[in-house]
Motif scaffolding. Structure first.
Motif, PDB file in Angstrom:
ATOM      1  N   THR A 144     146.580  55.865  80.644  1.00 35.47           N
ATOM      2  CA  THR A 144     145.465  55.616  79.730  1.00 35.47           C
ATOM      3  C   THR A 144     145.599  54.247  79.066  1.00 35.47           C
ATOM      4  O   THR A 144     146.678  53.861  78.615  1.00 35.47           O
ATOM      5  CB  THR A 144     145.415  56.698  78.640  1.00 35.47           C
ATOM      6  N   GLY A 145     144.467  53.524  79.018  1.00 33.21           N
ATOM      7  CA  GLY A 145     144.424  52.230  78.352  1.00 33.21           C
ATOM      8  C   GLY A 145     143.451  52.260  77.192  1.00 33.21           C
ATOM      9  O   GLY A 145     142.858  53.293  76.869  1.00 33.21           O
ATOM     10  N   ALA A 146     143.264  51.120  76.559  1.00 35.75           N
ATOM     11  CA  ALA A 146     142.366  51.043  75.404  1.00 35.75           C
ATOM     12  C   ALA A 146     140.923  51.316  75.811  1.00 35.75           C
ATOM     13  O   ALA A 146     140.186  52.019  75.110  1.00 35.75           O
ATOM     14  CB  ALA A 146     142.476  49.675  74.750  1.00 35.75           C
ATOM     15  N   THR A 166     136.739  53.484  83.656  1.00 36.38           N
ATOM     16  CA  THR A 166     136.688  53.693  82.215  1.00 36.38           C
ATOM     17  C   THR A 166     137.248  55.067  81.853  1.00 36.38           C
ATOM     18  O   THR A 166     137.229  56.004  82.658  1.00 36.38           O
ATOM     19  CB  THR A 166     135.248  53.591  81.689  1.00 36.38           C
ATOM     20  N   HIS A 167     137.713  55.171  80.619  1.00 38.98           N
ATOM     21  CA  HIS A 167     138.228  56.451  80.130  1.00 38.98           C
ATOM     22  C   HIS A 167     137.108  57.489  80.122  1.00 38.98           C
ATOM     23  O   HIS A 167     137.344  58.670  80.416  1.00 38.98           O
ATOM     24  CB  HIS A 167     138.809  56.282  78.721  1.00 38.98           C
ATOM     25  N   GLU A 168     135.889  57.050  79.831  1.00 43.90           N
ATOM     26  CA  GLU A 168     134.740  57.954  79.840  1.00 43.90           C
ATOM     27  C   GLU A 168     134.521  58.542  81.230  1.00 43.90           C
ATOM     28  O   GLU A 168     134.218  59.731  81.388  1.00 43.90           O
ATOM     29  CB  GLU A 168     133.475  57.224  79.380  1.00 43.90           C
ATOM     30  N   SER A 169     134.689  57.711  82.277  1.00 44.68           N
ATOM     31  CA  SER A 169     134.525  58.192  83.639  1.00 44.68           C
ATOM     32  C   SER A 169     135.605  59.206  84.002  1.00 44.68           C
ATOM     33  O   SER A 169     135.341  60.185  84.706  1.00 44.68           O
ATOM     34  CB  SER A 169     134.559  57.020  84.622  1.00 44.68           C
ATOM     35  N   VAL A 170     136.814  58.975  83.535  1.00 43.55           N
ATOM     36  CA  VAL A 170     137.905  59.924  83.788  1.00 43.55           C
ATOM     37  C   VAL A 170     137.555  61.286  83.211  1.00 43.55           C
ATOM     38  O   VAL A 170     137.740  62.331  83.848  1.00 43.55           O
ATOM     39  CB  VAL A 170     139.226  59.406  83.173  1.00 43.55           C
ATOM     40  N   GLU A 171     137.013  61.284  81.994  1.00 43.76           N
ATOM     41  CA  GLU A 171     136.647  62.550  81.347  1.00 43.76           C
ATOM     42  C   GLU A 171     135.452  63.197  82.043  1.00 43.76           C
ATOM     43  O   GLU A 171     135.423  64.413  82.252  1.00 43.76           O
ATOM     44  CB  GLU A 171     136.339  62.305  79.868  1.00 43.76           C
ATOM     45  N   THR A 172     134.446  62.386  82.407  1.00 45.32           N
ATOM     46  CA  THR A 172     133.248  62.917  83.043  1.00 45.32           C
ATOM     47  C   THR A 172     133.577  63.578  84.378  1.00 45.32           C
ATOM     48  O   THR A 172     133.029  64.630  84.722  1.00 45.32           O
ATOM     49  CB  THR A 172     132.211  61.803  83.268  1.00 45.32           C
TER      50      THR A 172
END
Length: 268
Positions: A144-146, A166-172
């Protein structure tokens, strides 16, 4: 063990009449003679029930449900003959469909894990994308990054593909270690190199393999590199590049691409 399920969905031309949920609403209207009671019975709001009825009436091209005078409270809601016939047809088909799924389930139990593996391959074959390269594997790690995360995908042959998303894509996508996923890479984003002692590159992904096919074009050629585990990756190389690298079928080669050039997806 693979679990088999199915559903029936009615269509009229290009219009959807509905499936189990909407037929259940029609059956409830027939039983209760009231849109209010029917909506409550199937867990819909009064408005949602009427919206569904309007959609079915419009799709069918004729009324399936209509208001009737003299019902409880001064008026009711009934199915037309067409609506009643639709419900009867659906129930008959659903019964036959249930028997069919049961037969498939018994066959699936006999085949065991073999069927599950084959279905998995079929699902993969159904994916359509403009990207030339599709590599399947499982998430091995997520750093995980910023803003962006680095996701490592382990391929069947033991090699790894790293993607920056993006972190959002990982969650989605619901990505986490062990989840099955696939990497998409355009052939134009792949560089080809030849193995050499001390070769050092900034590109995050460097997958060694063997050239299995070279398809010449007017200006460029498509070079296909076989990876361990049965996967392959294609790259677009100029004719000058082919000559300079002395690429030929059977020669060792390395597929090189940036982590930012990788798009990740999961099976729906």
């Amino acid at each position: 063990m693979l679990e088999l399920r199915g559903a029936i969905w009615f269509r009229a031309g290009d219009q959807d009449l509905g499936g189990k949920d909407r037929i259940a609403l029609l059956a409830a209207i027939a039983e209760h003679g009231s849109i209010t009671a029917a909506a409550k019975a199937v867990g819909l709001s009064y408005k949602a029930a009427w919206d569904a009825v309007d959609a079915m009436n419009n799709s069918a091209g004729e009324p399936l449900v209509e208001r009737a005078a003299g019902g409880k409270g001064g008026g009711g809601t009934v199915l037309t003959e067409r609506g009643q016939r639709l419900v009867r047809s659906y129930l008959a088909l659903e019964q036959e469909h249930g028997a069919y799924v049961a037969r498939l389930s018994r066959l699936g139990a006999q085949l065991g894990d073999t069927l599950a593996d084959d279905v998995d391959v079929i699902r993969r074959l159904m994916i359509k994308t403009s990207a030339r390269n599709r590599l399947f594997g499982r998430v091995a790690a997520i750093r995980t990054g910023a803003v962006n995360d680095e996701v490592t995908l382990a391929l069947p042959g033991g090699q790894q593909v790293v993607a920056t998303i993006t972190h959002e894509s990982v969650e989605t996508l619901g990505l986490q270690p062990g989840v099955e996923a696939y990497a998409l890479i355009k052939a134009s984003s792949v560089l080809v190199g030849v193995p050499s002692p001390g070769m050092r590159l900034s590109a995050r992904n460097q997958l060694p393999g063997t050239v299995t096919r070279i398809v010449p074009g007017a200006v460029n050629a498509e070079v296909v590199i076989a990876l361990d585990g049965g996967a392959s990756i294609a790259a677009i190389v100029t004719h000058g590049g082919l000559d300079e690298l002395e690429l030929r079928e059977g020669a060792p080669a390395v597929a090189i691409f940036k982590a930012s050039s990788v798009i990740l997806g999961v099976m729906g």
